[in-house]
Write a protein that holds these residues in place. Structure first.
Motif, mmCIF file in Angstrom:
data_model
loop_
_atom_site.group_PDB
_atom_site.id
_atom_site.type_symbol
_atom_site.label_atom_id
_atom_site.label_comp_id
_atom_site.label_asym_id
_atom_site.label_seq_id
_atom_site.Cartn_x
_atom_site.Cartn_y
_atom_site.Cartn_z
ATOM 1 N N UNK A 41 36.834 -23.597 64.711
ATOM 2 C CA UNK A 41 38.136 -24.254 64.550
ATOM 3 C C UNK A 41 39.008 -23.523 63.533
ATOM 4 N N UNK A 42 38.378 -22.879 62.539
ATOM 5 C CA UNK A 42 39.139 -22.229 61.477
ATOM 6 C C UNK A 42 39.673 -20.861 61.890
ATOM 7 N N UNK A 43 38.861 -20.047 62.580
ATOM 8 C CA UNK A 43 39.268 -18.659 62.851
ATOM 9 C C UNK A 43 39.635 -18.420 64.315
ATOM 10 N N UNK A 44 39.430 -19.389 65.183
ATOM 11 C CA UNK A 44 39.786 -19.226 66.584
ATOM 12 C C UNK A 44 38.620 -18.728 67.421
ATOM 13 N N UNK A 45 38.722 -18.974 68.734
ATOM 14 C CA UNK A 45 37.601 -18.708 69.625
ATOM 15 C C UNK A 45 37.292 -17.222 69.790
ATOM 16 N N UNK A 46 38.330 -16.399 69.987
ATOM 17 C CA UNK A 46 38.080 -14.985 70.260
ATOM 18 C C UNK A 46 37.456 -14.306 69.045
ATOM 19 N N UNK A 47 38.005 -14.551 67.854
ATOM 20 C CA UNK A 47 37.423 -13.945 66.655
ATOM 21 C C UNK A 47 36.028 -14.510 66.368
ATOM 22 N N UNK A 48 35.848 -15.809 66.622
ATOM 23 C CA UNK A 48 34.520 -16.402 66.405
ATOM 24 C C UNK A 48 33.501 -15.793 67.359
ATOM 25 N N UNK A 49 33.889 -15.675 68.640
ATOM 26 C CA UNK A 49 32.959 -15.091 69.609
ATOM 27 C C UNK A 49 32.615 -13.654 69.219
ATOM 28 N N UNK A 50 33.613 -12.868 68.824
ATOM 29 C CA UNK A 50 33.366 -11.484 68.423
ATOM 30 C C UNK A 50 32.412 -11.425 67.233
ATOM 31 N N UNK A 51 32.589 -12.344 66.288
ATOM 32 C CA UNK A 51 31.717 -12.373 65.112
ATOM 33 C C UNK A 51 30.290 -12.732 65.497
ATOM 34 N N UNK A 52 30.146 -13.759 66.324
ATOM 35 C CA UNK A 52 28.805 -14.187 66.726
ATOM 36 C C UNK A 52 28.103 -13.110 67.562
ATOM 37 N N UNK A 53 28.833 -12.491 68.479
ATOM 38 C CA UNK A 53 28.243 -11.442 69.316
ATOM 39 C C UNK A 53 27.843 -10.236 68.476
ATOM 40 N N UNK A 54 28.659 -9.897 67.474
ATOM 41 C CA UNK A 54 28.327 -8.777 66.593
ATOM 42 C C UNK A 54 27.066 -9.071 65.793
ATOM 43 N N UNK A 55 26.977 -10.276 65.258
ATOM 44 C CA UNK A 55 25.763 -10.659 64.521
ATOM 45 C C UNK A 55 24.535 -10.627 65.420
ATOM 46 N N UNK A 56 24.683 -11.107 66.657
ATOM 47 C CA UNK A 56 23.568 -11.068 67.604
ATOM 48 C C UNK A 56 23.128 -9.629 67.854
ATOM 49 N N UNK A 57 24.091 -8.737 68.079
ATOM 50 C CA UNK A 57 23.769 -7.327 68.321
ATOM 51 C C UNK A 57 23.081 -6.707 67.113
#
Length: 408
Positions: free
Chosen positions: A39-55
């Motif tokens: 909710x704070x940073x938005x879906x696209x930036x959140x998804x990019x952050x989560x996917x990067x951490x997963x990688x």
């Protein structure tokens, strides 16, 4: 792959259980707190952050082998993965209204189980590249998943703060649902984390382990629908009891035929269908008792209870395997299902099950946001009609004549 790699390196069952449990702890923490970040940073930036951490966590697992570092990597990996699910499922919710959610759920289920089955089937081919390459491939796939999100135009949906019903409220409302979802979490986590170890120690190579695990997931995908239709026409408590007894019997049979791949394929197919069907049937049973305004909170609360069961599962079962041997896995399966069946039988005698109010919807263990997909227009309407009928029966036939005609 993590469990197989740890077992091949001679790591103890207890440590494997801790590493496996850390992943599900991460899932639970992410389900509770990741919605605020989105909710704070938005879906696209959140998804990019989560996917990067997963990688990154996958790549670090490939670069450095240490069980205690892996425990931390898997904790972060679980937290990041549930964040990815939260983003994806939030977009699913704005892709259609309540009438379309049943179709969205079916497509999502096929994609979820289908990809899981494909991954297991290719496990042997990927492992043939070496010990580190499987983690590298997983990291690359996680990184590539960002591309559709940043290239294609998207409207970010609003994410409300998740407010699941408390465990005590759920226990008062639906003890059967709570025990069914908790037990399902324990069993499913053990299937994903400890069953590959059992199969490897039974003499199967990595390719054979992948094929047998694929049969488990195929059973989960194929058998949920017929089990669900059965639960629509009969007492859902009876269905849950039958599933628990079936899983207990299948666990005994697996212990009797541990080295026959043909027998194991059939038994694990049926076991996957039984174990994975317990959760959606338990949720459907709980929906039969829930008030309309509590449906979403109830489903989200049961999902978190399921996650807690998953988090403690390896910690409960891996010491049993260390104590009594590899058959400790299916011994624990048998005892857990027998205990669940005994509890459900007692509940059935104490309080009769409600009449099913809406058709069963197949489901996987999704994020709390994605649980809203299950609240279809058909379920809400059926729940409102049941509440109205309850009010009519309490007021008496004379008071309820006009409203009953209005419903018709």
């Amino acid at each position: 792959m993590t469990s197989l790699r740890l077992d091949a390196a001679g790591v103890s069952d207890t440590v494997i259980g801790l590493v496996s449990s850390s992943y599900f702890v991460g899932l639970t923490l992410g389900a509770l707190f990741s919605d605020r970040l989105i909710a704070r940073i938005g879906h696209i930036r959140a998804y990019s952050s989560f996917a990067s951490l997963t990688a990154v966590t996958f790549l670090l697992q490939g670069l450095h082998f240490d069980p205690w570092f892996w425990l931390f990597f898997r904790l972060v990996n679980g937290w990041a993965l549930v964040g990815i699910f939260l983003v994806v499922e939030s977009w699913l919710l704005i892709s259609g209204d309540q009438k379309m959610r049943g179709r969205l759920l079916a497509i999502y289920m096929i994609a979820l189980y289908g990809s899981g089955m494909l991954g297991q089937m290719k496990l042997g081919a990927v492992d043939a590249f070496g010990h580190t390459e499987p983690f590298m491939i997983a990291g690359m796939l996680a990184a590539l998943s960002v591309l559709p999100m940043v290239i294609l135009p998207r409207i970010s949906p609003e994410v409300g703060h998740i407010k699941p019903l408390t465990p005590w409220h759920l226990l008062k409302m639906t003890p059967t649902g709570v025990i069914g979802c908790f037990g399902s979490g324990v069993l499913i986590a053990a299937v994903y984390t400890l069953l590959p170890i059992y199969l490897q120690r039974a003499g199967m190579n990595v390719a054979q382990v992948g094929e047998l695990m694929a049969s488990v997931i195929l059973g989960a995908m194929v058998l949920q629908y017929p089990v669900g239709r059965w639960s629509d026409k009969h007492d859902r408590q009876v269905v849950l009891i039958a599933l628990s007894v079936l899983c207990a019997v299948l666990s005994i049979l697996v212990m009797l035929f541990p080295h026959s791949q043909t027998s194991l394929t059939v038994l694990l197919f049926l076991l996957g269908g039984g174990v994975f069907a317990i959760y959606p049937v338990a949720v459907s049973h709980s929906a039969d008792r829930s008030a309309t305004g509590e449906l979403l909170g109830m489903i989200q609360g049961l999902l978190l209870i399921n996650s807690v069961g998953s988090a403690i599962s390896p910690l409960l079962i891996s010491p049993v395997m260390a104590k009594v041997g590899d058959n400790g896995l299916f011994l624990a399966f048998c005892l857990l299902n027998a205990a669940q069946a005994a509890f459900l039988l007692w509940r059935r005698r104490t309080r009769p099950a409600p009449v099913p109010v809406a058709p069963f919807e197949p489901a996987a263990q999704m994020s709390p946001t994605g649980a809203e997909i299950r609240v279809t227009d058909e379920l809400v309407q059926a729940t409102m009609e049941r509440e109205h009928q309850d009010d009519v029966s309490q007021d008496g036939p004379e008071a309820g004549t006009a409203p009953a005609e209005a419903v018709k």
